[in-house]
Design a protein around this motif. Structure first.
Motif, PDB file in Angstrom:
ATOM      1  N   PHE A  53       0.712  -4.225  10.208  1.00  0.00           N
ATOM      2  CA  PHE A  53       0.081  -5.224   9.364  1.00  0.00           C
ATOM      3  C   PHE A  53       1.065  -5.679   8.277  1.00  0.00           C
ATOM      4  O   PHE A  53       1.199  -6.867   8.003  1.00  0.00           O
ATOM      5  CB  PHE A  53      -1.155  -4.588   8.733  1.00  0.00           C
ATOM      6  N   SER A  67      -2.407   3.606   3.170  1.00  0.00           N
ATOM      7  CA  SER A  67      -1.326   4.126   3.985  1.00  0.00           C
ATOM      8  C   SER A  67      -0.911   5.522   3.555  1.00  0.00           C
ATOM      9  O   SER A  67      -0.747   6.419   4.369  1.00  0.00           O
ATOM     10  CB  SER A  67      -0.154   3.147   3.917  1.00  0.00           C
ATOM     11  N   LEU A 122      -8.505  -1.934   6.946  1.00  0.00           N
ATOM     12  CA  LEU A 122      -7.478  -2.746   6.288  1.00  0.00           C
ATOM     13  C   LEU A 122      -8.116  -3.885   5.491  1.00  0.00           C
ATOM     14  O   LEU A 122      -7.753  -4.144   4.350  1.00  0.00           O
ATOM     15  CB  LEU A 122      -6.542  -3.353   7.338  1.00  0.00           C
ATOM     16  N   VAL A 164      -1.252   0.019   9.481  1.00  0.00           N
ATOM     17  CA  VAL A 164      -0.799  -0.519   8.202  1.00  0.00           C
ATOM     18  C   VAL A 164       0.643  -0.997   8.308  1.00  0.00           C
ATOM     19  O   VAL A 164       0.993  -2.070   7.800  1.00  0.00           O
ATOM     20  CB  VAL A 164      -0.929   0.535   7.080  1.00  0.00           C
ATOM     21  N   ILE A 183      -4.011  -1.512   0.175  1.00  0.00           N
ATOM     22  CA  ILE A 183      -3.467  -1.157   1.486  1.00  0.00           C
ATOM     23  C   ILE A 183      -2.415  -0.055   1.387  1.00  0.00           C
ATOM     24  O   ILE A 183      -2.349   0.845   2.228  1.00  0.00           O
ATOM     25  CB  ILE A 183      -2.870  -2.416   2.154  1.00  0.00           C
ATOM     26  N   LEU A 226      -7.681  -4.984   1.550  1.00  0.00           N
ATOM     27  CA  LEU A 226      -6.828  -6.145   1.337  1.00  0.00           C
ATOM     28  C   LEU A 226      -7.069  -6.876   0.009  1.00  0.00           C
ATOM     29  O   LEU A 226      -6.103  -7.235  -0.682  1.00  0.00           O
ATOM     30  CB  LEU A 226      -6.973  -7.114   2.522  1.00  0.00           C
TER      31      LEU A 226
END
Lengths: 333, 330
Positions: A307, A289, A110, A304, A285, A114
């Motif tokens: 998050f 996913s 992740l 994800v 991200i 990001l």
């Protein structure tokens, strides 16, 4: 004020816990209800029942949901190990799960993605905030004019345009036909700032167009409502200049709903601008996913999603704090 | 947002034998119902009427798709590889405009040469079916939750309101694709899941509006009057509150349809929509990603279909709001 902040913190934490429980529950209950064993999703189609059982044991999938949830939460706080006899996999805190397809913990995966999503979201939000609010204010002040009417029709068209269409269209025109912007892979800001910006530019603009349209409509509506209020009349009666009346007195009211949806929007975007990232091939991200969904990499999908929820909850928290700054009445409530 | 309290028909009936009042030139003063006034306002809004007209046209197309396709199109999954240019790697269609001809009204798909016209009209079916069912679901849940929260107030209201906040705080698309991806992809099942997800995430928009309205309506005199003559909660909700909520519900249902259409298309674009070979506008667009440099028409046509449809619903919904709400900012 401290009381207010504390209450908001508690609400946010509770919200996050509920979201994580629901997400977790859904991920582990729904496949069961639909008759699929989650462990099968990890091992691939050709695995023997023994493999499936071994995987289930290693991942703890043979345990009841609440035990699994407990382990998951413990993993976030203290890290965890995935054990199956001889092979032991360690996942350090904060452990949002372990991707066995990538053979890496989810959290660093992740973190890798990001910066891309943040670059996209920040750039776009600057454009849409300025553009949308400005267009809305001008439209409201010139209410009924040709400028207002055409701007609002444009805004309505803007909210009706899906980004996966405008994005492709923009790429077709500016990358492939006019060659104004480069195609190809995303580059890091640190390696090549100009390449970074030119790769993101279309994403920023198309994403901003979509949101600017919504913001312009909202700003216009709120502004029209506000300027008919008594305190604005008072401000004018006092002989304040129109610029001060609109810019200081009216804008304060107009900003409140804008801040609300801005918080929600930016939270959603940071959790993965899935559509934009897919269209422009940005490795953020959202892209992570959708790739994880396609490879059935369940821990990544779960990570994800949680998050993303975290971003929304945090964004809402920040919005609540900003409220207190913009509108003093909130602090006392 | 409301039209004001709906009065029962006996309230406005002219007592028998009384003359309808007339003005000087003998022309009767016409009593106009609120619905009629709204309709007259709506009729003056040309953009909204155009949107409404297009919606009716599209619904007819979706219903009559098999018939229309027989006359103007080709079977959905029939390959026409003679329409594909073999000199260009067998990818783009023959001709400059994506293979548009009087035989293939909207051209053909690259590589396979399937008729794009039939894909589009059957795609309308998929899109409208899912979006409308999802909206229906959202409206039903929204009304039930909104009225309950608004009418009973107190802890019921706090509970339901927090619940709506919670749903709006979910990372929507992420959650949707994640959930859909762990479920089996058979067609009927997928449609049901999509309706449930889209409807299940869009009802709070209706719920919030209904709650707010119900909260203020229950304090009004006519509700109090009903309560004082002994009407139960059931009667008050169904006979007093709901009729007054009809206008905002109608407006906001119309306005969530376009976002539901976009949501369906987005899921299909991401590959978690209705499985092939069922045509879908979103999937056509995602297919077009690979070919748009060689065959831009293949991207433009489904994209425009989505755009025009969503715009039509937005125009109509906006017009409807303005017509039903005299206070709206126009």
């Amino acid at each position: 004020m401290i009381n207010y902040i504390l209450r908001r913190v508690v609400t946010s934490v509770v919200l996050m816990i509920i979201i994580s429980v629901v997400t977790f529950g859904v991920f582990f209950m729904v496949p069961k209800l639909a008759g699929t064993n989650p462990a099968e999703l990890y091992v691939g189609k050709s695995a023997t029942p023994a493999d499936v059982a071994a995987t289930a044991r290693k991942l703890g999938l043979d345990q009841p949901v609440y035990v699994q949830y407990g382990r998951f939460v413990k993993g976030i706080v203290a890290g965890r190990d995935f054990n199956s006899g001889p092979s032991k996999t360690h996942c350090p805190a904060p452990c949002f799960g372990y991707s066995f397809r990538n053979d890496r913990p989810v959290f660093p995966l992740l973190l890798d993605r990001l910066p891309v999503t943040i670059s996209l979201a920040i750039g776009a939000s600057i454009i849409w905030l300025i553009g949308g609010v400005l267009a809305g204010v001008i439209s409201a002040l010139r209410r009924g004019s040709i400028l207002d009417r055409s701007m609002m029709i444009l805004a309505l068209a803007g909210v009706s345009l899906p980004i996966y269409f405008t994005g492709l269209l923009a790429q077709l025109i500016f990358v492939h036909n006019l060659h104004w912007l480069p195609g190809g892979e995303y580059v890091n800001f640190r390696d090549n700032p100009i390449g970074w910006a030119s790769k993101l530019l279309l994403g920023w603009i198309t994403l901003a167009l979509l949101y600017a349209a919504t913001y312009a409509r909202l700003t216009r509506a709120t502004m029209l409502e506000t300027v008919s209020e008594d305190y604005i009349r008072t401000a004018r009666a006092k002989g304040l200049r129109e610029r001060v009346v609109i810019g200081k007195h009216a804008m304060r009211s107009v900003l409140t709903p804008i801040v609300t949806i801005f918080g929600l929007d930016i939270g959603q975007l940071l959790g993965g601008a899935i559509l934009t990232e897919s269209v422009f091939g940005l490795p953020g991200i959202g892209r992570l996913s959708i790739d994880a969904v396609n490879t059935k990499d369940l821990p990544v999908v779960l990570g994800v999603t949680l998050f993303g929820a975290l971003f929304i909850v945090v964004a809402n928290f920040v919005v609540d704090l900003l409220y207190a700054v913009i509108d003093p009445r909130v602090r006392l409530a | 947002m409301t039209l004001g309290p709906v009065t029962s028909s006996t309230d406005v009936a002219t007592p028998a034998g009384e003359e309808t009042p007339t003005i000087a030139d003998g022309k009767k003063i016409e009593g106009r119902s609120l619905g009629r006034i709204a309709w007259m306002r709506l009729k003056r809004d040309k953009l909204a009427m155009a949107g409404g007209g297009f919606i009716i046209f599209l619904i007819l197309v979706a219903i009559l798709a098999p018939l229309i396709n027989k006359v103007l199109g080709h079977p959905v999954n029939e390959y026409h590889q003679d329409k594909i240019d073999p000199n260009l790697g067998g990818i783009p269609p023959v001709g400059t405009w994506g293979g548009i001809s009087k035989d293939f009204l909207l051209g053909v798909q690259p590589v396979t040469g399937r008729d794009l016209f039939s894909q589009i009209i059957y795609g309308a079916q998929t899109s409208l079916l899912i979006a409308l069912l999802a909206t229906l679901l959202a409206v039903v849940i929204g009304i039930v939750v909104g009225v309950t929260a608004g009418y009973y107030g107190g802890w019921v209201d706090s509970l339901f309101s927090r619940f709506m906040d919670l749903i709006l705080a979910f990372p929507l698309i992420l959650f949707a694709i994640a959930l859909i991806s762990v479920l089996p992809p058979t067609k009927g099942f997928r449609i049901a899941v999509m309706v449930l997800i889209i409807g299940g995430f869009s009802w709070p928009y209706i719920g919030r509006i209904v709650r707010g309205q119900a909260l203020s309506l229950r304090e009004r005199e006519f509700v109090e009057a009903a309560r004082s003559v002994g009407a139960g909660s059931f009667r008050i909700i169904f006979r007093e509150l709901l009729p007054n909520l009809a206008a905002p519900i109608l407006v906001y249902s119309t306005l969530i349809i376009p976002s539901n259409i976009l949501f369906e298309a987005a899921l299909s674009f991401l590959g978690v929509g209705v499985p092939p070979p069922t045509p879908s506008w979103g999937r056509l667009l995602s297919d077009a990603v690979d070919y748009y440099e060689y065959d831009p028409m293949y991207m433009l046509i489904p994209g425009l279909a989505i755009f025009v449809t969503v715009l039509a619903f937005n125009l109509f919904g906006d017009g409807l709001r303005d017509a039903l709400d005299p206070k709206s900012n126009r």
